[in-house]
Design a protein around this motif. Structure first.
Motif, PDB file in Angstrom:
ATOM      1  N   ASP A   1       0.723  -1.026   0.084  1.00 42.85           N
ATOM      2  CA  ASP A   1      -0.205   0.043   0.146  1.00 42.85           C
ATOM      3  C   ASP A   1       0.828   1.173   0.018  1.00 42.85           C
ATOM      4  N   ILE A   2       0.359   2.268  -0.301  1.00 43.43           N
ATOM      5  CA  ILE A   2       0.946   3.647  -0.580  1.00 43.43           C
ATOM      6  C   ILE A   2       0.181   4.312   0.776  1.00 43.43           C
ATOM      7  N   GLU A   3       1.425   4.759   1.649  1.00 43.18           N
ATOM      8  CA  GLU A   3       0.940   5.294   2.947  1.00 43.18           C
ATOM      9  C   GLU A   3       1.686   6.446   2.975  1.00 43.18           C
ATOM     10  N   TYR A   4       1.357   7.562   2.450  1.00 43.88           N
ATOM     11  CA  TYR A   4       1.924   9.038   2.494  1.00 43.88           C
ATOM     12  C   TYR A   4       1.679   9.825   3.745  1.00 43.88           C
ATOM     13  N   GLU A   5       2.560  10.058   4.466  1.00 45.85           N
ATOM     14  CA  GLU A   5       2.571  11.010   5.505  1.00 45.85           C
ATOM     15  C   GLU A   5       3.298  12.122   5.569  1.00 45.85           C
ATOM     16  N   GLY A   6       3.822  12.589   4.753  1.00 42.58           N
ATOM     17  CA  GLY A   6       4.566  13.743   4.600  1.00 42.58           C
ATOM     18  C   GLY A   6       3.813  15.033   4.418  1.00 42.58           C
ATOM     19  N   SER A   7       4.431  16.254   4.718  1.00 38.71           N
ATOM     20  CA  SER A   7       3.939  17.559   4.650  1.00 38.71           C
ATOM     21  C   SER A   7       4.468  18.463   3.726  1.00 38.71           C
ATOM     22  N   GLU A   8       5.541  18.289   3.077  1.00 34.63           N
ATOM     23  CA  GLU A   8       6.075  18.903   1.881  1.00 34.63           C
ATOM     24  C   GLU A   8       5.229  19.022   0.767  1.00 34.63           C
ATOM     25  N   LEU A   9       4.826  17.752   0.472  1.00 31.95           N
ATOM     26  CA  LEU A   9       3.963  17.674  -0.736  1.00 31.95           C
ATOM     27  C   LEU A   9       2.418  17.577  -0.279  1.00 31.95           C
ATOM     28  N   SER A  10       1.538  17.955  -1.024  1.00 32.25           N
ATOM     29  CA  SER A  10       0.136  17.687  -0.893  1.00 32.25           C
ATOM     30  C   SER A  10      -0.054  16.185  -0.724  1.00 32.25           C
ATOM     31  N   GLU A  11      -1.245  15.888  -0.225  1.00 26.32           N
ATOM     32  CA  GLU A  11      -1.639  14.478  -0.136  1.00 26.32           C
ATOM     33  C   GLU A  11      -1.643  13.835  -1.680  1.00 26.32           C
ATOM     34  N   PRO A  12      -2.510  14.451  -2.373  1.00 28.51           N
ATOM     35  CA  PRO A  12      -2.469  13.989  -3.716  1.00 28.51           C
ATOM     36  C   PRO A  12      -1.198  13.621  -4.420  1.00 28.51           C
ATOM     37  N   ASP A  13      -0.168  14.904  -4.113  1.00 22.65           N
ATOM     38  CA  ASP A  13       0.962  14.534  -4.826  1.00 22.65           C
ATOM     39  C   ASP A  13       1.928  13.809  -4.386  1.00 22.65           C
ATOM     40  N   GLY A  14       1.812  13.708  -2.864  1.00 31.10           N
ATOM     41  CA  GLY A  14       2.539  12.542  -2.164  1.00 31.10           C
ATOM     42  C   GLY A  14       2.252  11.115  -2.665  1.00 31.10           C
ATOM     43  N   ILE A  15       1.125  10.940  -2.817  1.00 26.72           N
ATOM     44  CA  ILE A  15       0.590   9.757  -3.155  1.00 26.72           C
ATOM     45  C   ILE A  15       1.047   9.246  -4.573  1.00 26.72           C
ATOM     46  N   ARG A  16       1.145  10.189  -5.460  1.00 30.27           N
ATOM     47  CA  ARG A  16       1.592  10.170  -6.889  1.00 30.27           C
ATOM     48  C   ARG A  16       2.836   9.846  -6.840  1.00 30.27           C
ATOM     49  N   ALA A  17       3.754  10.565  -5.948  1.00 30.45           N
ATOM     50  CA  ALA A  17       5.308  10.275  -5.749  1.00 30.45           C
ATOM     51  C   ALA A  17       5.411   9.074  -5.277  1.00 30.45           C
ATOM     52  N   THR A  18       4.712   8.674  -4.328  1.00 33.96           N
ATOM     53  CA  THR A  18       4.939   7.170  -3.956  1.00 33.96           C
ATOM     54  C   THR A  18       4.902   6.073  -4.837  1.00 33.96           C
ATOM     55  N   LYS A  19       3.587   6.286  -5.537  1.00 34.58           N
ATOM     56  CA  LYS A  19       3.029   5.305  -6.668  1.00 34.58           C
ATOM     57  C   LYS A  19       4.167   5.138  -7.587  1.00 34.58           C
ATOM     58  N   ALA A  20       4.636   6.547  -8.130  1.00 30.25           N
ATOM     59  CA  ALA A  20       5.836   6.430  -9.135  1.00 30.25           C
ATOM     60  C   ALA A  20       7.004   5.827  -8.833  1.00 30.25           C
ATOM     61  N   LEU A  21       7.473   5.983  -7.331  1.00 34.27           N
ATOM     62  CA  LEU A  21       8.735   5.444  -6.874  1.00 34.27           C
ATOM     63  C   LEU A  21       8.428   3.891  -6.999  1.00 34.27           C
ATOM     64  N   LEU A  22       7.117   3.510  -6.199  1.00 35.02           N
ATOM     65  CA  LEU A  22       7.100   1.980  -6.332  1.00 35.02           C
ATOM     66  C   LEU A  22       7.004   1.272  -7.626  1.00 35.02           C
ATOM     67  N   GLU A  23       6.427   1.909  -8.758  1.00 36.64           N
ATOM     68  CA  GLU A  23       6.238   1.440  -9.948  1.00 36.64           C
ATOM     69  C   GLU A  23       7.684   1.355 -10.727  1.00 36.64           C
ATOM     70  N   ARG A  24       8.559   2.539 -10.616  1.00 37.82           N
ATOM     71  CA  ARG A  24       9.945   2.410 -11.204  1.00 37.82           C
ATOM     72  C   ARG A  24      10.580   1.523 -10.689  1.00 37.82           C
ATOM     73  N   VAL A  25      10.643   1.390  -9.235  1.00 37.05           N
ATOM     74  CA  VAL A  25      11.722   0.290  -8.745  1.00 37.05           C
ATOM     75  C   VAL A  25      11.079  -1.136  -8.827  1.00 37.05           C
ATOM     76  N   GLY A  26       9.842  -1.364  -8.722  1.00 36.09           N
ATOM     77  CA  GLY A  26       9.264  -2.463  -9.095  1.00 36.09           C
ATOM     78  C   GLY A  26       9.545  -3.155 -10.396  1.00 36.09           C
ATOM     79  N   LYS A  27       9.166  -2.299 -11.500  1.00 31.72           N
ATOM     80  CA  LYS A  27       9.703  -2.796 -12.664  1.00 31.72           C
ATOM     81  C   LYS A  27      11.010  -2.998 -12.998  1.00 31.72           C
ATOM     82  N   GLN A  28      11.748  -2.397 -12.394  1.00 34.13           N
ATOM     83  CA  GLN A  28      13.296  -2.676 -12.603  1.00 34.13           C
ATOM     84  C   GLN A  28      13.674  -3.982 -11.852  1.00 34.13           C
ATOM     85  N   MET A  29      12.709  -4.354 -10.923  1.00 36.18           N
ATOM     86  CA  MET A  29      13.195  -5.845 -10.338  1.00 36.18           C
ATOM     87  C   MET A  29      12.436  -7.008 -10.858  1.00 36.18           C
TER      88      MET A  29
END
Length: 354
Positions: free
Chosen positions: A325-353
């Motif tokens: 799951d994506i569980e974003y708890e940051g404050s620098e990015l908005s909740e939507p942007d934090g969710i998208r950033a986490t999703k992009a990171l999971l997808e990037r690393v996941g596809k590399q593996m």
């Protein structure tokens, strides 16, 4: 208020939100069952059945509802914890002061973030666990959007590691309604905390009993009971693993969280933190889900406190192929942007593996 659900739960206090900082059993590791990729027709097998659209990765992605807690609670997040706790107990719907209706969570996950699996938080539905009309509406929203309900994260229902047997049994029984709701919605598990006061061995004995009792009810309903590393004793992977092994039920497991390994918090941060990579490796043999905690990202899109590549390698090496799951708890990015950033990171690393 602080950003983390763990600190939120902790500050509302024992006897209400079940998570004292030093004695929580957050990640009770699931001894309950062997290899989570066995595919058996239990909560374990269902928890690890990845949908076809994620075939390019070894895991699938879900959205943890806590990632939108500010958008759902709104100004209620500005309340002191004592007042927040009182309202949650006496008038929980009054806390829903944000711009997002919890009923809309499935459609938001799908239409705003392209995710077809969701993980609920019970405090957004605290008055609704036995409201079948409401649950039917929520289920219909999922069906209408092609979204799967994965699990319910449960807090504020008492301490499963309470040293007082009567209080511990009451806490167990308080969770029954969430197991029933999870079954109706099509989830595979509920996530619980097992907290208590005392030494590590005292809390362990009480938690084994409380978690074991609840897991018996979960097994009867084919719903898993999984525990997250959530502070205190629970953030010691070795201790947690032993607790789950002693429970010894295939329906009991863990929800390892990338970031919740602080055993003892201090005024200026964590004063005693368990090695998060060691802890993940200890918890993953029992995992029925994984939580990709994120808070802050660098200019390359990497999470600054957790090496996602290293974490995902630990997850993959365990044989896990279920939902992260994506569980974003940051404050620098908005909740939507934090969710998208986490999703992009999971997808990037996941596809590399893959």
């Amino acid at each position: 208020m602080k950003e983390t659900r763990r600190s939120s739960i902790k500050k509302i206090g024992t006897g209400f939100f079940a998570l004292p900082a030093v004695t929580s059993l957050g990640a009770i590791v699931s001894s309950c069952g062997g290899n989570p990729t066995s595919g058996e027709s239990t909560a374990e097998g269902e928890a690890n059945a990845a949908p076809t659209e994620a075939a390019s990765m070894f895991f699938s992605i879900s959205l943890a509802q806590w990632s939108l807690n500010h958008s759902i609670f709104g100004k209620s997040r500005e309340l002191g914890w004592e007042e927040f706790g009182k309202r949650l107990k006496n008038d929980p719907d009054s806390l829903l002061q944000g711009t997002i209706d919890p009923l809309d969570f499935p459609s938001i996950a799908k239409n705003d973030f392209g995710l077809d699996a969701v993980e609920y938080v019970n405090t957004f539905y605290f008055s609704k666990a036995e409201d079948m009309d409401y649950l039917s509406q929520l289920k219909q929203r999922c069906d209408d959007n092609g979204v799967k309900s994965v699990l319910i994260m449960c807090d504020a229902e008492g301490n499963l590691g309470d040293s007082d047997e009567a209080a511990r049994i009451k806490a167990v029984e308080n969770h029954y309604k969430w197991i029933n709701a999870a079954k109706y919605l099509g989830c595979h598990s509920i996530r619980v905390n097992a907290a208590g006061q005392g030494t590590a061995e005292e809390v362990k004995a009480a938690a084994v009993d409380g978690l074991g009792r609840l897991t018996e009810y979960g097994a009867e309903n084919e719903i898993g009971v999984i525990v997250e590393n959530h502070g205190g004793y629970s953030s010691n992977g070795q201790w947690l693993a032993d607790v789950i092994k002693q429970v010894g039920n295939d329906y009991c497991g863990t929800l390892p969280d990338f970031g919740n390994f602080c055993i003892e918090p201090g005024d200026d941060g964590c004063v005693n933190e368990y090695d998060r990579y060691k802890g993940m490796a200890e918890l993953m043999p029992f995992a029925k889900g994984v939580s990709a905690k994120s808070k802050q990202f660098d200019q390359n899109g990497n999470e600054t406190s957790t090496d996602f590549t290293r974490m995902l390698q630990i997850v993959k090496d365990s044989g896990f192929n279920g939902y992260i799951d994506i569980e974003y708890e940051g404050s620098e990015l908005s909740e939507p942007d934090g969710i998208r950033a986490t999703k992009a990171l999971l997808e990037r690393v996941g596809k590399q593996m893959s």
